[in-house]
Enzyme design. Structure first.
Site: not given
Ligand code: UD1
Ligand code: UDP
Length: 355
Positions: A204
């Protein structure tokens, strides 16, 4: 009062041991949710599954550009902190919620505690790296998970007395939930999977999924794995990745893409997988703790401890490099030690916040 600031899936999971400890000790604490993640499967499901109290405040900032999201979080958190005047504000990890939460608090002269301080990928093109550096340098208490993180912080001139090596709260979280997960989740049979006979994938990161060649490289690598080992490849897809997969129209034939699953289900999938391929930070740690081999779909990692103990290897994002790392990790011996602590990080953090 302790203010616990969180906003995304990994923050809920990794803050949960701290929240549970505050509840257990009947402390005066408040939770502020920024609303950076808001979809049910990225947010509410974790509060339900982990049986956590709901945040008193939710800023509902939602998605946006970095500046938009950061600005909304700064304004919203400032308002609440002015009203509540906590003794300390806690943030966890490296998201925009973390950087903005820490910044709002420190400008109000509220002490900031950074959980999971001192991680470095040394790649400043990643938004997470900027968020970590800013949060670390404006925090008053730095909860480093390992000695490696402490060393990085000292090298950047952060005073020794601010840094406490407490372990990573993900160990607490895995220990606290693995047994419950085994009892409550039957995801393997629901998905028709046999333990040890499937690959699990998450990807992601913006540097991977927002760039067509990189995302396609990952998907093509997964197809090679599917062909060579003839085992299902399961990919619970993050909403960001789903959006770009559709936009780029990448063909995913042979890969089993499913919506994101709850933490209890994901723990089961991870612990029974033959191997995990991921660009997630938390997943690199969890596979190391659970004893499942991991290939990281990135060019670097801020979790070098996993590579040092032999649980993880960088696979980069090209089909050939992914395949090469997969072959090597398929032969991994296993039995590595867990470098992330004893599962009592949450208790140590709360203790230090009160002293
Ligand atoms: C964010 C964090 C990333 C982390 C990730 C965990 C930042 C800069 N990035 O990335 O470090 O690894 O969270 O999962 O803070 N969206 C939905 N539903 C949601 C949230 C997001 O549909 O509940 C979609 C939207 O299209 C949005 C995109 O995901 O534009 C990205 O969401 P955003 O919070 O900007 O960043 P993440 O990629 O989730
Ligand atoms: N995770 C989850 N369901 C999923 C994928 C990931 O519960 O379908 C959990 C996973 O066990 C871990 C966390 O989400 O604890 C990691 O989050 P993510 O990969 O979004 O963020 P990052 O760790 O890269 O910041």
């Amino acid at each position: 009062m302790i203010a616990i600031i969180l906003g995304t899936r990994p923050e809920i999971i990794k803050m949960s041991p701290v929240i549970r400890e505050c509840v257990r000790r009947k402390l005066d604490f408040t939770m502020i949710h920024t609303g950076q993640h808001y979809s049910y499967e990225m947010d509410e499901t974790f509060f339900q599954q982990l049986e956590l109290p709901r945040p008193e405040n939710n800023l509902d900032v939602g998605s946006g550009t970095h500046a938009e999201q950061t600005a909304k979080i700064l304004r919203g958190i400032e308002r609440i902190l002015v009203e509540k005047r906590p003794k300390i504000a806690l943030v966890q990890g490296d998201t925009n919620t973390v950087m903005a939460g820490a910044l709002a608090a420190t400008k109000l002269h509220i002490k900031v505690g950074h959980v999971e301080a001192g991680l470095r990928s040394f790649d400043r093109s990643m938004p997470e790296e900027i968020n970590r550096i800013v949060a670390d340098h404006i925090s008053d208490i730095l909860f480093a998970p390992t000695e490696v993180s402490r060393r990085y912080l000292l090298q950047e001139g952060i005073p020794l007395e601010r840094i406490h090596v407490v372990g990573n709260t993900i160990v607490d979280s895995v220990h606290q939930n693995l047994e419950i997960s085994t009892k409550r989740s039957d995801i393997l049979s629901e998905m028709g999977l046999n333990a040890g006979e499937y690959f699990l994938v998450t990807a992601h990161r913006s540097e991977n999924v927002d760039v067509k060649e990189r995302f396609k490289g990952i998907i093509d690598g997964l197809k090679l794995i599917n062909d060579e080992y003839e085992m299902p490849v399961i990919y619970p897809i993050h909403p960001r990745a789903k959006k770009f997969l559709e936009l780029f129209r990448i063909d995913t034939t042979g890969i089993h893409i499913v919506p994101p699953v709850g933490f209890l289900q994901f723990l089961q999938l991870e612990s029974s997988a033959r191997m995990v391929l991921t660009d997630s930070g938390g997943v690199q740690e969890e596979t190391c703790i659970l004893g499942t081999p991991c290939v990281t779909l990135r060019d670097n990692t801020e979790r070098p401890e996993t590579i040092d103990v032999g649980s993880n290897m960088l696979g980069h994002v090209r089909p050939d490099t992914i395949m090469k790392a997969t072959r090597m990790m398929m032969d991994a011996e296993g039995g590595w030690e867990n470098p992330f602590g004893d599962g009592r990080a949450g208790a140590r953090i709360v203790h230090l916040c009160r002293s």
